[in-house]
Design a protein around this motif. Structure first.
Motif, PDB file in Angstrom:
ATOM      1  N   UNK A 170     -25.588 -73.788 104.027  1.00 11.46           N
ATOM      2  CA  UNK A 170     -26.741 -73.027 104.491  1.00 11.46           C
ATOM      3  C   UNK A 170     -26.571 -71.556 104.103  1.00 11.46           C
ATOM      4  N   UNK A 171     -27.442 -71.027 103.250  1.00  9.37           N
ATOM      5  CA  UNK A 171     -27.296 -69.631 102.821  1.00  9.37           C
ATOM      6  C   UNK A 171     -27.332 -68.670 104.008  1.00  9.37           C
ATOM      7  N   UNK A 172     -26.480 -67.680 103.984  1.00  7.32           N
ATOM      8  CA  UNK A 172     -26.506 -66.641 104.997  1.00  7.32           C
ATOM      9  C   UNK A 172     -27.798 -65.850 104.861  1.00  7.32           C
ATOM     10  N   UNK A 173     -28.215 -65.233 105.959  1.00  4.67           N
ATOM     11  CA  UNK A 173     -29.405 -64.385 105.900  1.00  4.67           C
ATOM     12  C   UNK A 173     -29.217 -63.259 104.893  1.00  4.67           C
ATOM     13  N   UNK A 174     -28.004 -62.744 104.833  1.00  2.00           N
ATOM     14  CA  UNK A 174     -27.713 -61.665 103.886  1.00  2.00           C
ATOM     15  C   UNK A 174     -27.833 -62.141 102.446  1.00  2.00           C
ATOM     16  N   UNK A 175     -27.455 -63.382 102.188  1.00  2.00           N
ATOM     17  CA  UNK A 175     -27.573 -63.943 100.840  1.00  2.00           C
ATOM     18  C   UNK A 175     -29.038 -64.154 100.478  1.00  2.00           C
ATOM     19  N   UNK A 176     -29.832 -64.640 101.422  1.00  2.00           N
ATOM     20  CA  UNK A 176     -31.268 -64.809 101.192  1.00  2.00           C
ATOM     21  C   UNK A 176     -31.923 -63.462 100.939  1.00  2.00           C
ATOM     22  N   UNK A 177     -31.501 -62.471 101.713  1.00  2.00           N
ATOM     23  CA  UNK A 177     -32.038 -61.120 101.532  1.00  2.00           C
ATOM     24  C   UNK A 177     -31.751 -60.623 100.124  1.00  2.00           C
ATOM     25  N   UNK A 178     -30.510 -60.808  99.674  1.00  2.17           N
ATOM     26  CA  UNK A 178     -30.118 -60.317  98.350  1.00  2.17           C
ATOM     27  C   UNK A 178     -30.889 -61.025  97.245  1.00  2.17           C
ATOM     28  N   UNK A 179     -31.104 -62.316  97.382  1.00  4.98           N
ATOM     29  CA  UNK A 179     -31.871 -63.072  96.387  1.00  4.98           C
ATOM     30  C   UNK A 179     -33.304 -62.549  96.316  1.00  4.98           C
ATOM     31  N   UNK A 180     -33.949 -62.363  97.471  1.00  7.83           N
ATOM     32  CA  UNK A 180     -35.323 -61.863  97.507  1.00  7.83           C
ATOM     33  C   UNK A 180     -35.405 -60.449  96.939  1.00  7.83           C
ATOM     34  N   UNK A 181     -34.414 -59.630  97.269  1.00  7.49           N
ATOM     35  CA  UNK A 181     -34.381 -58.255  96.750  1.00  7.49           C
ATOM     36  C   UNK A 181     -34.305 -58.270  95.225  1.00  7.49           C
ATOM     37  N   UNK A 182     -33.450 -59.111  94.675  1.00  7.57           N
ATOM     38  CA  UNK A 182     -33.314 -59.195  93.215  1.00  7.57           C
ATOM     39  C   UNK A 182     -34.603 -59.713  92.562  1.00  7.57           C
ATOM     40  N   UNK A 183     -35.291 -60.627  93.240  1.00  9.34           N
ATOM     41  CA  UNK A 183     -36.561 -61.129  92.718  1.00  9.34           C
ATOM     42  C   UNK A 183     -37.605 -60.013  92.672  1.00  9.34           C
ATOM     43  N   UNK A 184     -37.650 -59.194  93.706  1.00  2.00           N
ATOM     44  CA  UNK A 184     -38.577 -58.058  93.736  1.00  2.00           C
ATOM     45  C   UNK A 184     -38.217 -57.058  92.644  1.00  2.00           C
ATOM     46  N   UNK A 185     -36.927 -56.824  92.462  1.00  2.00           N
ATOM     47  CA  UNK A 185     -36.465 -55.887  91.428  1.00  2.00           C
ATOM     48  C   UNK A 185     -36.958 -56.341  90.048  1.00  2.00           C
ATOM     49  N   UNK A 186     -36.847 -57.622  89.781  1.00  2.05           N
ATOM     50  CA  UNK A 186     -37.291 -58.160  88.496  1.00  2.05           C
ATOM     51  C   UNK A 186     -38.814 -58.047  88.363  1.00  2.05           C
ATOM     52  N   UNK A 187     -39.542 -58.307  89.445  1.00  2.00           N
ATOM     53  CA  UNK A 187     -40.997 -58.166  89.411  1.00  2.00           C
ATOM     54  C   UNK A 187     -41.391 -56.717  89.145  1.00  2.00           C
ATOM     55  N   UNK A 188     -40.685 -55.781  89.762  1.00  2.00           N
ATOM     56  CA  UNK A 188     -40.972 -54.355  89.546  1.00  2.00           C
ATOM     57  C   UNK A 188     -40.773 -53.967  88.084  1.00  2.00           C
ATOM     58  N   UNK A 189     -39.715 -54.490  87.470  1.00  2.00           N
ATOM     59  CA  UNK A 189     -39.481 -54.201  86.049  1.00  2.00           C
ATOM     60  C   UNK A 189     -40.675 -54.647  85.195  1.00  2.00           C
ATOM     61  N   UNK A 190     -41.192 -55.836  85.494  1.00  2.00           N
ATOM     62  CA  UNK A 190     -42.300 -56.381  84.718  1.00  2.00           C
ATOM     63  C   UNK A 190     -43.597 -55.624  84.977  1.00  2.00           C
ATOM     64  N   UNK A 191     -43.797 -55.202  86.210  1.00  2.81           N
ATOM     65  CA  UNK A 191     -45.041 -54.529  86.580  1.00  2.81           C
ATOM     66  C   UNK A 191     -45.067 -53.087  86.094  1.00  2.81           C
ATOM     67  N   UNK A 192     -44.018 -52.335  86.385  1.00  2.60           N
ATOM     68  CA  UNK A 192     -44.011 -50.887  86.133  1.00  2.60           C
ATOM     69  C   UNK A 192     -43.707 -50.559  84.682  1.00  2.60           C
ATOM     70  N   UNK A 193     -42.741 -51.233  84.097  1.00  2.43           N
ATOM     71  CA  UNK A 193     -42.409 -51.085  82.678  1.00  2.43           C
ATOM     72  C   UNK A 193     -42.104 -49.640  82.269  1.00  2.43           C
ATOM     73  N   UNK A 194     -41.041 -49.094  82.862  1.00  8.99           N
ATOM     74  CA  UNK A 194     -40.519 -47.800  82.433  1.00  8.99           C
ATOM     75  C   UNK A 194     -39.056 -47.985  82.049  1.00  8.99           C
ATOM     76  N   UNK A 195     -38.499 -47.016  81.355  1.00  9.82           N
ATOM     77  CA  UNK A 195     -37.132 -47.148  80.865  1.00  9.82           C
ATOM     78  C   UNK A 195     -36.103 -47.149  81.990  1.00  9.82           C
TER      79      UNK A 195
END
Length: 242
Positions: free
Chosen positions: A8-33
């Protein structure tokens, strides 16, 4: 106990996965260096409504993520554990930001359009039936811009004769000779909402007027319009809805 934690993933592990997913979405949306999370959030909030909607929360999540991850002393061990409501919230935001968000989902899909040689009475009947305030106008099978209800009213005010206006033989072209067609851009049906926002932002930064983005099959001005998006359509998107 160790086996149960691995299953069972820890809450902290789930948090980190979701955070990384948002980070990747931001890269695609904002598109700056600069792809640092907080920089992407600040830059994205200026140009994209979806980022601005969650800006304050994302900045707080960045601080929490730093506390959780950067002070981790061993694999699988976190110095802090976010509560369940925080984890469920960041997972929801990650899901929203990771959606395709095709622009057609917010576009006016029943686009009513006319040709330059159509009678203005036909447009007026369409205004009564559909209630739209803007109509794409075509000449030689290519769109020349939008005719607005405001332009029609302005033309009528300038052509009143003895308290009467005679429209029987008036064409769309007669209106557009006096009132300039509103500018538009074209985009393919595969375009997403973030890309449409970028089109409006680019025109704004260049001090150019842009009334709408017309969506066609391949983004060509001589194709049948299948969707129309104004800046107001973007403003009215509710990214907080489930």
């Amino acid at each position: 106990m160790l086996l149960e934690r691995n299953q069972t993933p820890l809450l902290s592990e789930r948090f980190e996965v979701a955070f990384n997913q948002i980070h990747e979405s931001l890269r695609k949306i904002v598109q700056i260096k600069d792809d640092r999370f907080v920089v992407l959030v600040k830059a994205g909030a200026r140009n994209f409504q979806i980022v601005d909607t969650y800006k304050e929360e994302l900045e707080q999540y960045a601080k929490l993520r730093n506390a959780i991850v950067h002070e981790k002393t061993e694999i699988g061990y976190y110095i802090a554990e976010p509560n369940r409501s925080v984890v469920e919230r960041i997972e929801k935001i990650a899901s929203i930001m990771g959606r395709p968000n095709y622009a057609l989902t917010i576009a006016t899909k029943q686009v009513v359009y006319f040709n330059m040689d159509d009678k203005i009475l036909d447009v007026i009947h369409a205004i009564k039936e559909y209630g739209y305030s803007q109509y794409p106008i075509y000449q030689n099978k290519e769109c020349v811009g939008l005719l607005s209800t405001g332009a029609i009213v302005k033309w009528m005010a300038a052509n009143v004769q003895s308290s009467a206006i005679y429209l029987t033989n008036i064409l769309v072209s007669d209106i557009l000779q006096a009132e300039k067609a509103l500018p538009v851009k074209f985009a393919p049906k595969s375009i997403n909402i973030f890309e449409v926002e970028s089109i409006f932002e680019k025109e704004h930064l260049e001090n150019k007027d842009l009334e709408a983005v017309i969506i066609t099959e391949n983004g060509k001005c001589n194709e049948t319009p299948i969707g129309l998006i104004t800046a107001w359509d973007l403003i009215e998107i509710d990214y907080t809805a489930d």
